[in-house]
Scaffold this motif. Sequence first.
Motif, mmCIF file in Angstrom:
data_model
loop_
_atom_site.group_PDB
_atom_site.id
_atom_site.type_symbol
_atom_site.label_atom_id
_atom_site.label_comp_id
_atom_site.label_asym_id
_atom_site.label_seq_id
_atom_site.Cartn_x
_atom_site.Cartn_y
_atom_site.Cartn_z
ATOM 1 N N UNK A 1 0.831 -1.194 0.000
ATOM 2 C CA UNK A 1 0.000 0.000 0.000
ATOM 3 C C UNK A 1 0.868 1.247 0.000
ATOM 4 N N UNK A 2 0.295 2.334 -0.530
ATOM 5 C CA UNK A 2 1.010 3.599 -0.493
ATOM 6 C C UNK A 2 1.135 4.040 0.961
ATOM 7 N N UNK A 3 2.196 4.742 1.270
ATOM 8 C CA UNK A 3 2.462 5.137 2.652
ATOM 9 C C UNK A 3 1.935 6.533 2.946
ATOM 10 N N UNK A 4 1.577 6.750 4.192
ATOM 11 C CA UNK A 4 1.168 8.065 4.658
ATOM 12 C C UNK A 4 2.075 8.478 5.806
ATOM 13 N N UNK A 5 1.573 9.320 6.682
ATOM 14 C CA UNK A 5 2.377 9.721 7.832
ATOM 15 C C UNK A 5 1.480 9.936 9.046
ATOM 16 N N UNK A 6 2.082 9.780 10.196
ATOM 17 C CA UNK A 6 1.353 9.913 11.445
ATOM 18 C C UNK A 6 2.115 10.861 12.367
ATOM 19 N N UNK A 7 1.364 11.637 13.135
ATOM 20 C CA UNK A 7 1.975 12.593 14.052
ATOM 21 C C UNK A 7 1.658 12.197 15.495
ATOM 22 N N UNK A 8 2.676 11.911 16.270
ATOM 23 C CA UNK A 8 2.539 11.607 17.697
ATOM 24 C C UNK A 8 1.517 10.493 17.947
ATOM 25 N N UNK A 9 1.552 9.450 17.122
ATOM 26 C CA UNK A 9 0.667 8.314 17.336
ATOM 27 C C UNK A 9 -0.761 8.502 16.864
#
Length: 253
Positions: free
Chosen positions: A176-184
């Motif tokens: 799958x394409x990747x995303x991003x997460x901030x502080x969980x």
Amino acid sequence: MKLTSLLLMLCLAATNTFAQKVKYSKEDIKKMETYLFNEGFNTPSPKKTSTIILKDGTSYKGFCNKIETKKGQIYEVAIKDSVTKKNTTFNADQISEMYVYPSNAEKIAKVAKYMGNIRNFGTKKLTKNTNNDRIYFVNQTVSLKNKKDDKEFLMQVINPGFDDIIAVYHDPRAKETTGFSVMGSPQLGGGVIKSYYVKKGNKVMWLHKDDFEDNYDFLFGDNQEFMKKYPKNSVEWDYFSFLVNEYTTMTNG
């Protein structure tokens, strides 16, 4: 003559290169990004009755307690008869269709994954992750990732209901394409499946997002109305499930 032909080729190339894109509204894009395929599952439940239909029409019901796979695709199934408790093993080349239920553990994992990506709330339905419907597998002869010798496997149809022209099968090894997460926090972006197995006519192929444009004409090019409304320079891989459904609707008229 040669100069005329060269100028004609350059003219055609320029026309294709600078073809005007179709502009879609935000509402249209939201609709096209909606994921219409069923969730792909890899593990059948050993506690619910599965059904196997052989090529000769014989039907077996029982508990699917073992599967053998190659690149995630099923080539052998073991089933325990629900009445006699006898174990029987079938190769994929013996089976025409198979109906199984997903394991609870995998359903729970799918729900957790759904909740962990904000994008899912706008593009997917939670019911596709949690439903108790049987999963439909069919026998297909395919070259895994278009690299191996053709072999028969049991492949999960993920677009039942609009698979009469283009059938799409789950790729258990798809990334799958990747995303991003901030502080969980839940992941932003990403989560788009990069590959499927696709059948049109007698051809079954592994379709990766990087090869989507190259195969666009093969998939949809025989419907000029569709191609005019959704030219390949105006759409994205993210819209694939919508495009298959729309193409089927427009072709069937």
